[in-house]
Design a protein around this motif. Sequence first.
Motif, PDB file in Angstrom:
ATOM      1  N   ILE A  14       0.829  -1.210   0.000  1.00  0.00           N
ATOM      2  CA  ILE A  14       0.000   0.000   0.000  1.00  0.00           C
ATOM      3  C   ILE A  14       0.863   1.259   0.000  1.00  0.00           C
ATOM      4  O   ILE A  14       0.365   2.370  -0.125  1.00  0.00           O
ATOM      5  CB  ILE A  14      -0.979   0.024   1.182  1.00  0.00           C
ATOM      6  N   MET A  15       2.145   1.063   0.147  1.00  0.00           N
ATOM      7  CA  MET A  15       3.096   2.163   0.055  1.00  0.00           C
ATOM      8  C   MET A  15       4.308   1.635  -0.698  1.00  0.00           C
ATOM      9  O   MET A  15       4.957   0.707  -0.208  1.00  0.00           O
ATOM     10  CB  MET A  15       3.493   2.674   1.442  1.00  0.00           C
ATOM     11  N   PRO A  16       4.595   2.097  -1.920  1.00  0.00           N
ATOM     12  CA  PRO A  16       3.990   3.242  -2.601  1.00  0.00           C
ATOM     13  C   PRO A  16       2.493   3.058  -2.880  1.00  0.00           C
ATOM     14  O   PRO A  16       2.042   1.959  -3.173  1.00  0.00           O
ATOM     15  CB  PRO A  16       4.772   3.317  -3.922  1.00  0.00           C
ATOM     16  N   ASN A  17       1.774   4.168  -2.815  1.00  0.00           N
ATOM     17  CA  ASN A  17       0.325   4.190  -2.978  1.00  0.00           C
ATOM     18  C   ASN A  17      -0.009   4.377  -4.456  1.00  0.00           C
ATOM     19  O   ASN A  17      -0.057   5.490  -4.951  1.00  0.00           O
ATOM     20  CB  ASN A  17      -0.256   5.332  -2.134  1.00  0.00           C
ATOM     21  N   ASN A  18      -0.253   3.276  -5.181  1.00  0.00           N
ATOM     22  CA  ASN A  18      -0.499   3.417  -6.619  1.00  0.00           C
ATOM     23  C   ASN A  18      -1.664   2.561  -7.120  1.00  0.00           C
ATOM     24  O   ASN A  18      -1.785   2.321  -8.312  1.00  0.00           O
ATOM     25  CB  ASN A  18       0.770   3.090  -7.419  1.00  0.00           C
ATOM     26  N   MET A  19      -2.525   2.083  -6.200  1.00  0.00           N
ATOM     27  CA  MET A  19      -3.699   1.304  -6.596  1.00  0.00           C
ATOM     28  C   MET A  19      -4.921   1.797  -5.836  1.00  0.00           C
ATOM     29  O   MET A  19      -4.788   2.461  -4.799  1.00  0.00           O
ATOM     30  CB  MET A  19      -3.493  -0.186  -6.279  1.00  0.00           C
ATOM     31  N   GLY A  20      -6.104   1.449  -6.349  1.00  0.00           N
ATOM     32  CA  GLY A  20      -7.326   1.830  -5.659  1.00  0.00           C
ATOM     33  C   GLY A  20      -7.400   1.257  -4.264  1.00  0.00           C
ATOM     34  O   GLY A  20      -7.736   1.957  -3.302  1.00  0.00           O
ATOM     35  N   SER A  21      -7.058  -0.025  -4.121  1.00  0.00           N
ATOM     36  CA  SER A  21      -7.110  -0.664  -2.802  1.00  0.00           C
ATOM     37  C   SER A  21      -6.128  -0.022  -1.836  1.00  0.00           C
ATOM     38  O   SER A  21      -6.428   0.152  -0.644  1.00  0.00           O
ATOM     39  CB  SER A  21      -6.811  -2.159  -2.927  1.00  0.00           C
ATOM     40  N   SER A  22      -4.943   0.324  -2.335  1.00  0.00           N
ATOM     41  CA  SER A  22      -3.950   0.948  -1.456  1.00  0.00           C
ATOM     42  C   SER A  22      -4.412   2.328  -1.000  1.00  0.00           C
ATOM     43  O   SER A  22      -4.147   2.742   0.133  1.00  0.00           O
ATOM     44  CB  SER A  22      -2.589   1.040  -2.154  1.00  0.00           C
ATOM     45  N   THR A  23      -5.142   3.039  -1.855  1.00  0.00           N
ATOM     46  CA  THR A  23      -5.682   4.346  -1.474  1.00  0.00           C
ATOM     47  C   THR A  23      -6.690   4.204  -0.343  1.00  0.00           C
ATOM     48  O   THR A  23      -6.676   4.977   0.628  1.00  0.00           O
ATOM     49  CB  THR A  23      -6.354   5.020  -2.679  1.00  0.00           C
ATOM     50  N   VAL A  24      -7.555   3.210  -0.447  1.00  0.00           N
ATOM     51  CA  VAL A  24      -8.556   2.967   0.600  1.00  0.00           C
ATOM     52  C   VAL A  24      -7.875   2.615   1.918  1.00  0.00           C
ATOM     53  O   VAL A  24      -8.212   3.159   2.971  1.00  0.00           O
ATOM     54  CB  VAL A  24      -9.521   1.837   0.173  1.00  0.00           C
ATOM     55  N   VAL A  25      -6.887   1.707   1.871  1.00  0.00           N
ATOM     56  CA  VAL A  25      -6.217   1.270   3.103  1.00  0.00           C
ATOM     57  C   VAL A  25      -5.435   2.427   3.729  1.00  0.00           C
ATOM     58  O   VAL A  25      -5.478   2.624   4.953  1.00  0.00           O
ATOM     59  CB  VAL A  25      -5.284   0.076   2.827  1.00  0.00           C
ATOM     60  N   ASN A  26      -4.721   3.184   2.912  1.00  0.00           N
ATOM     61  CA  ASN A  26      -3.995   4.342   3.441  1.00  0.00           C
ATOM     62  C   ASN A  26      -4.936   5.350   4.077  1.00  0.00           C
ATOM     63  O   ASN A  26      -4.634   5.916   5.140  1.00  0.00           O
ATOM     64  CB  ASN A  26      -3.192   5.012   2.313  1.00  0.00           C
ATOM     65  N   SER A  27      -6.078   5.582   3.449  1.00  0.00           N
ATOM     66  CA  SER A  27      -7.054   6.518   4.010  1.00  0.00           C
ATOM     67  C   SER A  27      -7.614   6.001   5.329  1.00  0.00           C
ATOM     68  O   SER A  27      -7.782   6.757   6.291  1.00  0.00           O
ATOM     69  CB  SER A  27      -8.194   6.749   3.013  1.00  0.00           C
ATOM     70  N   ARG A  28      -7.885   4.688   5.390  1.00  0.00           N
ATOM     71  CA  ARG A  28      -8.394   4.102   6.637  1.00  0.00           C
ATOM     72  C   ARG A  28      -7.344   4.210   7.743  1.00  0.00           C
ATOM     73  O   ARG A  28      -7.647   4.546   8.885  1.00  0.00           O
ATOM     74  CB  ARG A  28      -8.785   2.645   6.405  1.00  0.00           C
ATOM     75  N   PHE A  29      -6.093   3.898   7.381  1.00  0.00           N
ATOM     76  CA  PHE A  29      -5.010   3.949   8.358  1.00  0.00           C
ATOM     77  C   PHE A  29      -4.855   5.359   8.932  1.00  0.00           C
ATOM     78  O   PHE A  29      -4.747   5.546  10.145  1.00  0.00           O
ATOM     79  CB  PHE A  29      -3.708   3.498   7.701  1.00  0.00           C
ATOM     80  N   LYS A  30      -4.860   6.352   8.070  1.00  0.00           N
ATOM     81  CA  LYS A  30      -4.700   7.739   8.531  1.00  0.00           C
ATOM     82  C   LYS A  30      -5.866   8.196   9.386  1.00  0.00           C
ATOM     83  O   LYS A  30      -5.705   9.064  10.255  1.00  0.00           O
ATOM     84  CB  LYS A  30      -4.532   8.667   7.317  1.00  0.00           C
ATOM     85  N   SER A  31      -7.046   7.631   9.146  1.00  0.00           N
ATOM     86  CA  SER A  31      -8.247   8.030   9.892  1.00  0.00           C
ATOM     87  C   SER A  31      -8.408   7.276  11.207  1.00  0.00           C
ATOM     88  O   SER A  31      -9.245   7.653  12.033  1.00  0.00           O
ATOM     89  CB  SER A  31      -9.495   7.796   9.023  1.00  0.00           C
TER      90      SER A  31
END
Length: 366
Positions: A14-31
Motif C-alpha cells: 500500500i506504500m507506494p500508494n499506486n492502486m485503488g485498494s492501497s488508497t482505501v487502506v492508506n485513508s483508513r489507516f490515517k483516519s
Amino acid sequence: MINNKTAFITFFPIMPNNMGSSTVVNSRFKSWPNKKRVFQLSHLKKINNENFKTIFIRKETPINKIFKLPELIIQIYKYLKTSKNKFVIVEGASWIFYSFITIFFLKMILPDCKIIYISHSVESEIRKKYSNQFIYFLTKFLENLVFKLSNYSTAVSVKEKNKILRIYKKKTKIYPNAINIEEKNIKKENSKFYIIYCGSYFYKPNKDAINFLNQHIMPNVVKKFPKIKLILTGGGYDKKFPWLINKGIVSKKKLYNLIYNAKCMCIPLKFGSGTRVKIIEALTLGTIVISSTKGIEGIKLNKKNPPFIANQKSKIIKTLFMVIKNFNKLKKQAENDKFFYKKTYSMKNITSNFIKSNLIKYFNES
C-alpha cells in the motif's frame, strides 16, 4: 502499557500508494485513532518506519507470500503483545488463504486480540468466474471460516452485506470503501483530449473491460473524433493502438491529474464484486463518469447524468459522443456534485462512525 494498538495487515503493497485498494487502506489507516502500524507484504520497496513494517518478497507470487506469512505473524505479535486492547485489521483485497492463515494463528498466540476483517468484495464470486473449481471451493470454504473467526467483519455496501448473509449466514457491519482525497496538486489543463480507464490488466474484470474498450469502443469513437486518445493506468497491458496512451503505474498525484483532466472516465465492467474505488475517486474529483451498472454498483449517487450508466456497446458509444460534445456543461455539473461525494465517501467520517458504533468502549479507555 499502551491501552490501544492496531495492526493493519495487507498482503499487497500500500506504500507506494499506486492502486485503488492501497488508497482505501492508506485513508483508513490515517483516519484510525491511537497507536497503529501497517504490516505489508511487498515486492516493490522496503519501507520500515514508525508507521510501516515491510515484509519484503522478491517477486509477487502466491508461494512467496505463503512462505513469508510466519514472519508477518511474528512481527505483529511483537508489536501487539504489550497492549491492553489489541486490534488487528485484515484488509481482504487479496486471496482469502493469506487472511485465513494469519487470523487463525493470531487467534492462537494472541487470544485477546480483536480481529476486524475488512471484506473489499465477496471473493468466492470472483474465483467462481475466473478460477478453476478447486480454487473456487477452497476460497469459499476459507472465506466462510474467516467471517466466523473474525470478531468483526465488514461489507462495502448493503448489497455486499446481503450477499455475505445469503452465502455465509454471517451478519456484517457496513464499512464502505472511501478515501481522503487531496486536491491541492490538481492542475486544470483545458487542451487535453482523452478518455481514461484506471486499473491493472492483471485483474481479470479489468482485463475484460480494457479489451472491450480497445476492440469495440475506441475504433468507433476515433471515427468521429480522430484526435481523441484512451489513457490506461495500472500496468500489465502491452498491446498498441493508434489511440492508446499507456501510462502504466503512476503516482497518486499524477493519477489524480489524469483523472481530473479527462473528458470522462469510462468503466464498461461486465463483472466484479465490491465497489470501484476508481469511480469514487473520479466522482470526488469532479470528473464525468460513464459506467456499466456493474461498475457503479454499490455507490450512492447524488443524481444521474452525470454519472451516466450505459451497458450496451451502442449506448456507451452514443453517451461518449454526447459527453464530448457537451463537455463544458457536464463538467460543471460534475464539479458541483463532487462535494456530495467528498462528504459521502470521506474515510475520516466513515471510520469515526464505525468506531462509535462498534468499538467506542475500547477507545474511551485511552
